[in-house]
Design a protein around this motif. Structure first.
Motif, mmCIF file in Angstrom:
data_model
loop_
_atom_site.group_PDB
_atom_site.id
_atom_site.type_symbol
_atom_site.label_atom_id
_atom_site.label_comp_id
_atom_site.label_asym_id
_atom_site.label_seq_id
_atom_site.Cartn_x
_atom_site.Cartn_y
_atom_site.Cartn_z
ATOM 1 N N PHE A 127 -70.428 45.122 11.901
ATOM 2 C CA PHE A 127 -69.890 46.459 11.660
ATOM 3 C C PHE A 127 -68.374 46.512 11.811
ATOM 4 O O PHE A 127 -67.780 47.589 11.782
ATOM 5 C CB PHE A 127 -70.545 47.463 12.603
ATOM 6 N N GLY A 128 -67.722 45.358 11.941
ATOM 7 C CA GLY A 128 -66.268 45.291 11.918
ATOM 8 C C GLY A 128 -65.581 45.733 13.188
ATOM 9 O O GLY A 128 -64.396 46.061 13.169
ATOM 10 N N TRP A 129 -66.293 45.739 14.319
ATOM 11 C CA TRP A 129 -65.665 46.137 15.585
ATOM 12 C C TRP A 129 -65.036 44.918 16.250
ATOM 13 O O TRP A 129 -65.714 43.914 16.497
ATOM 14 C CB TRP A 129 -66.701 46.748 16.516
ATOM 15 N N THR A 130 -63.758 44.990 16.518
ATOM 16 C CA THR A 130 -63.056 43.873 17.158
ATOM 17 C C THR A 130 -62.462 44.246 18.507
ATOM 18 O O THR A 130 -61.860 43.409 19.164
ATOM 19 C CB THR A 130 -61.927 43.362 16.246
ATOM 20 N N TRP A 131 -62.618 45.500 18.927
ATOM 21 C CA TRP A 131 -62.014 45.978 20.174
ATOM 22 C C TRP A 131 -63.096 46.732 20.941
ATOM 23 O O TRP A 131 -63.454 47.843 20.571
ATOM 24 C CB TRP A 131 -60.835 46.874 19.840
ATOM 25 N N ILE A 132 -63.654 46.106 21.971
ATOM 26 C CA ILE A 132 -64.822 46.665 22.642
ATOM 27 C C ILE A 132 -64.630 46.663 24.150
ATOM 28 O O ILE A 132 -63.751 45.979 24.687
ATOM 29 C CB ILE A 132 -66.102 45.866 22.303
ATOM 30 N N VAL A 426 -69.646 54.534 9.779
ATOM 31 C CA VAL A 426 -69.476 53.550 10.849
ATOM 32 C C VAL A 426 -68.152 53.817 11.564
ATOM 33 O O VAL A 426 -67.093 53.846 10.927
ATOM 34 C CB VAL A 426 -69.489 52.116 10.288
ATOM 35 N N PRO A 427 -68.172 54.060 12.869
ATOM 36 C CA PRO A 427 -66.909 54.312 13.574
ATOM 37 C C PRO A 427 -66.058 53.045 13.630
ATOM 38 O O PRO A 427 -66.576 51.928 13.601
ATOM 39 C CB PRO A 427 -67.369 54.736 14.976
ATOM 40 N N ALA A 428 -64.770 53.253 13.710
ATOM 41 C CA ALA A 428 -63.842 52.125 13.806
ATOM 42 C C ALA A 428 -63.476 51.909 15.267
ATOM 43 O O ALA A 428 -63.252 52.861 16.009
ATOM 44 C CB ALA A 428 -62.586 52.389 12.985
#
Length: 765
Positions: A127-132, A426-428
């Motif tokens: 889903f393209g999330w890179t900052w978690i 989809v949230p960023a």
């Protein structure tokens, strides 16, 4: 477990004639209690008397179905493995338990967290999330699971803003600190690897002051638990869960619970009293009402009667059957007709352990087997918390994850997902927005690799993908577009006939040639007049012819260079100018000889008659022709693509070939011009009106000035302007010659014919 054992004991296919016994202990989620129970099991049971066989023997534990927690399972396994007692867990998922050197007799029917950690990392990447953000239980389950996830996330290029650990028994200040970190964070995605009991404590703390919308990613220990659906700020949560299953007959088994059986079991008594809010005892110490005995369990509104969404329950069911199949394979033999089991064999737990490694069967449509690490195949459902039409949050299966499929095909999403705050997009969650093509990532000092600046590519380089770490130079004959995301062929530049500058130069060139032809026509029309005859008409016509060629040769410099045009433009220019200067030089010598001949006893004029004049012109011109021939033979000019003057375009020009040849041609022209200029200066003060020396002096002065200034202009002019400078020098020097030498004579011929007489020309005043 009881249902599965009774089902096996009533089976005619599995362990026919043999009954399985069991004993249930409650570990109370305590490692200490679990270890105490493990020692009890290994010490053996009290003697059991079998009246039918008139014998008695102590009951031996063949296997253990335990534990639901990873940390208690680790403690139990270290004890049981010393006695080769197999242990099958239904809910202990710590990847550490796959280590067969430390836990050789441990098996489980639920996949290892190693698979779930990889699946969660791929889910976040998908889903393209890179900052978690990362939150975990401070236990073997949470620490090992999160460590596996963070390692997988690092390989996927995912950055972690924070990683917090807590345990349900921690002080409230510690729980609040973790909650505040989640509230203040910039990462919108929170990945949690926490046990249900720990997660309950954290979510209750967050419920006092709900954080900004967060996309919760949960491990199977809590994301499939319906009890957590009451935390509405977690709506849209996604995670992985064990596959749902329907166990035939379990619902009726649970519903058929007579009060007499309840009263005989402390466990069921506790359940019954909690479910109906009454007490089965008659103690006055409690305020609860006494159970009437008419309570109907079918009327309960609790999870106990909802048997359509069993997940972990099915893992217990499979664990019991796995143990039964191992015992069956150890004591039973299959014949052609029936299965015979040896009831009187002495069965050791080691035998069950060895057979458990090899079990491979399907129960209720679900395969059961173990790999070399005692783990089952990793197959998960993708879970999403969605609000239904009435606004109630439900657990919805939206896809599957199968670790056995090829890389890139593990996910299969077959339903739409809803996200935090009920959104459909989809949230960023990134530290820095993605760098578009045409830029490259430059890491920010002291920050994770996901935090970077987007820097435009330097000139001549491109990046054609999003988030490119580097820019790449275009091939030599290509140049980036304005966006710097693609390379295009460089525009080719040369002095073409379509340009305004070329048209102007061509017009002057043709105009100069026409002027020379008109002048020749005027001289031919008045060829018998004294002013034409006195100025050596033969050399004058030859000079006008050479000037016409000089004007026209500038046209060869315009247009796309080719092999022939490059050789022609330089040699034609060199030869025609030498022919022109030779004629002027001849006329200058004639003037000097004519006045020398007037002195008594001087007869030099007879040595420079018409034949000698022609020979002088031919000789000087032949030398230039010879220089040009040597130049063309040794290293002729040739067309070349100039890629160095301008980076963004190609200059199509003529390379000199041999620079010595080029400067030899120019040097020879200059030498003749200087020689002619010196002679003209010597003859400029000679009397009489037909003296051309003054006119030749001015023409040579202009000629030399033009070509002296040409040299620095030629060297410093870029691209097509080099050619323009050369054409300008040719035209300027040619116009200087024709105007200085022939314009005064034409003016007299056309407008003052009275001066075109022998008397006027011979006048020395």
């Amino acid at each position: 477990m009881i249902f599965a054992i009774e089902e096996i004991n009533n089976s005619t296919q599995l362990l026919p004639g043999i009954k399985l016994g069991y004993q249930i202990y409650d570990s109370c989620a305590s490692v200490t209690v679990a270890v105490h129970v493990a020692f009890q099991l290994t010490n053996g049971q009290d003697p059991e008397f079998h009246t039918g066989d008139n014998c008695s023997r102590s009951g031996m534990v063949m296997g253990v179905v335990a534990e639901s927690g990873s940390t208690p399972s680790i403690s139990i396994s270290r004890i049981l493995s010393s006695f080769n007692i197999p242990q099958v867990s239904h809910f202990a998922t710590c990847a550490c338990l796959s280590n067969k050197q430390q836990y050789p007799t441990f098996f489980r029917t639920i996949p290892s967290d190693q698979f779930q950690a990889l699946a969660l990392a791929k889910l976040v990447k998908h889903f393209g999330w890179t900052w978690i953000g990362a939150v975990r239980s401070d236990s073997d389950y949470g620490n090992n699971g999160m460590a596996s996830f963070l390692e997988a996330a690092r390989r996927e290029g995912i950055c972690v803003e924070y990683s917090e650990a807590f345990y349900r028994n921690d002080p409230q200040s510690k729980i609040k600190k973790v909650a505040d970190v989640i509230r203040r964070s910039t990462a919108k995605v929170v990945v949690t690897f926490a046990a249900g009991g720990d997660m309950k404590v954290l979510l209750e703390e967050l419920a006092w002051d709900p954080p900004p919308p967060r996309q919760w990613i949960g491990s199977e220990s809590w994301v499939t638990d319906p009890n957590f659906l009451r935390f509405s700020f977690c709506a849209g949560a996604i995670g992985f869960g064990i596959q749902q299953s329907v166990i035939p007959g379990l619902s009726s088994f649970l519903m058929d619970l007579p009060p007499s059986e309840v009263a005989a079991s402390p466990l069921l008594t506790e359940f019954w009293e909690d479910a109906f809010n009454c007490t089965l005892g008659k103690s006055a110490a409690t305020d609860l009402k006494v159970c009437k005995g008419t309570e109907d369990i079918k009327m309960l509104q609790s999870l106990y009667i909802k048997t359509s969404q069993f997940r972990i329950t099915n893992m217990v069911y499979k664990a019991v059957y796995a143990m039964a199949h191992a015992i069956h394979n150890a004591v039973c033999q299959q014949t052609d007709i029936t299965t015979k089991c040896n009831k009187h064999t002495t069965l050791e737990s080691r035998q069950v352990f060895n057979e458990l490694k090899k079990v491979n069967f399907s129960q209720n449509g679900y395969p059961v087997s173990f790999d070399a690490n005692g783990d089952p195949p990793a197959l998960y459902e993708l879970i999403n918390w969605q609000r239904n039409e009435s606004g109630v949050i439900e657990i919805v299966t939206v896809g599957f994850y199968d670790a056995s499929l090829p890389i890139g095909q593990e996910f299969r999403i077959n339903r739409n997902l809803t996200w935090m705050d009920g959104g459909t997009q989809v949230p960023a969650s990134v530290c820095t927005d993605r760098c578009p093509p045409g830029t490259r990532k430059v890491l920010q000092k002291g920050k994770p690799v996901c935090c970077y600046d987007c820097t435009p590519c330097p000139d001549g380089e491109i990046s054609n993908v999003t988030d490119s770490p580097d820019c790449f130079p275009c091939p030599r004959e290509f140049w980036p577009n304005a966006e710097k995301n693609a390379c295009f062929p460089k525009p080719v530049e040369f002095l073409s006939f379509e340009e305004v500058l070329s048209i102007i130069l061509a017009a002057f060139s043709v105009g100069g040639a026409c002027l020379a032809i008109i002048t020749a026509a005027v001289f031919f029309r008045h060829r018998t007049t004294p002013i034409v005859r006195a100025n050596n008409s033969e050399l004058s016509f030859l000079l006008l012819f050479s000037l016409t060629l000089c004007f026209l040769c500038s046209l060869t410099f315009i247009g796309a260079p080719s092999d022939w045009s490059c050789m022609l433009r330089h040699t034609t220019f060199g030869i025609t100018f030498v022919l022109c200067i030779s004629c002027v030089l001849g006329k200058t010598i004639v003037v000097l000889m004519a006045f020398k001949a007037t002195l008594p006893g001087n007869n030099m004029i007879k040595w420079f008659g018409p034949v000698q004049q022609r020979m002088t012109v031919v000789f000087f011109t032949f030398i230039q022709v010879l220089i040009c021939i040597i130049w063309l033979v040794v290293s002729p000019p040739f067309p070349v693509k100039n890629l160095t003057t301008y980076r963004e375009k190609i200059i199509l020009e003529c390379a000199l070939g041999s620079a010595i040849g080029f400067w030899a041609v120019l040097g020879y022209i200059g030498l003749l011009a200087v020689f002619c200029f010196v002679l003209a200066v010597l003859a400029r003060k000679l009397p009489d009106n037909f003296n051309e020396a003054k006119l030749i002096t001015f023409s040579m002065l202009i000629f030399c000035a033009v070509w002296i200034t040409f040299i620095p202009a030629y060297v410093s002019s870029p691209g097509k302007f080099t050619v323009a400078v050369e054409i300008f020098a040719i035209l300027a020097s040619s116009f200087g010659l024709i105007l200085c030498i022939f314009a005064p004579k034409c003016f007299i011929i056309l407008f003052h014919p009275e001066k075109n007489t022998k008397k006027h020309l011979m006048n020395k005043n």
